[in-house]
Write an enzyme that holds these catalytic residues in place. Structure first.
Site, PDB file in Angstrom:
ATOM      1  N   LYS A   9       5.233  24.087   5.469  1.00  0.00           N
ATOM      2  CA  LYS A   9       3.984  23.988   6.427  1.00  0.00           C
ATOM      3  C   LYS A   9       3.247  25.104   6.500  1.00  0.00           C
ATOM      4  CE  LYS A   9       4.478  23.920  10.774  1.00  0.00           C
ATOM      5  NZ  LYS A   9       4.488  23.467  12.401  1.00  0.00           N
ATOM      6  N   SER A  25      -8.834  17.483  -4.385  1.00  0.00           N
ATOM      7  CA  SER A  25      -7.729  18.411  -4.380  1.00  0.00           C
ATOM      8  C   SER A  25      -7.789  19.340  -3.001  1.00  0.00           C
ATOM      9  CB  SER A  25      -7.357  19.525  -5.432  1.00  0.00           C
ATOM     10  OG  SER A  25      -8.530  20.216  -5.693  1.00  0.00           O
ATOM     11  N   TYR A  58      -3.393  16.861  -3.347  1.00  0.00           N
ATOM     12  CA  TYR A  58      -2.583  17.564  -4.064  1.00  0.00           C
ATOM     13  C   TYR A  58      -3.146  19.228  -3.993  1.00  0.00           C
ATOM     14  CZ  TYR A  58      -5.980  17.184  -7.874  1.00  0.00           C
ATOM     15  OH  TYR A  58      -6.851  17.116  -8.538  1.00  0.00           O
TER      16      TYR A  58
END
Length: 126
Positions: A9, A25, A58
């Protein structure tokens, strides 16, 4: 049987760019990718603290040390420069792996400088 747990995270990252016309992205400072263990092209979840948006994209690598967090493509509609976000990646683990798993948590300030790291989330008090 597998269980999906938090792998990494980036907590309270600050969006530096929102590029609608860039290939979709999320560009992330390469040093932050390396420290967190998030791989280039790995699926990530993004949670926007400013507006409540939650979306999947992503990771791609931004220049090391650039402090860039750029939300690109269609996702640029979901975040604006200055928004604070949480970027998470997850992994599937066996029961044996779950028992010893520790996520990598990287905490950032408003300039995407690292303030500290941990491998646990403190217990929430009532």
């Amino acid at each position: 049987m597998y269980c999906t747990l938090l792998k990494a995270k980036l907590h309270r990252a600050c969006v530096t760019h929102a590029e609608l016309d860039y290939e979709g992205s999320c560009a992330i400072d390469g040093k932050l990718l390396d420290l967190s263990g998030i791989h280039e092209y790995e699926q990530i979840q993004i949670y926007n603290l400013a507006n409540g948006e939650r979306f999947t994209t992503y990771a791609i690598r931004a220049e090391d040390g650039s402090q860039v967090i750029s939300i690109n493509g269609a996702a640029a509609h979901k975040a604006s420069p200055g928004d604070r976000i949480i970027i998470c990646s997850y992994e599937s683990l066996t029961a044996q792996e779950v028992a010893i798993h520790k996520p990598t948590l990287v905490y950032l300030d408003e300039l995407n400088n690292i303030t500290h790291t941990r491998n646990y989330i403190p217990t929430q008090a009532a």
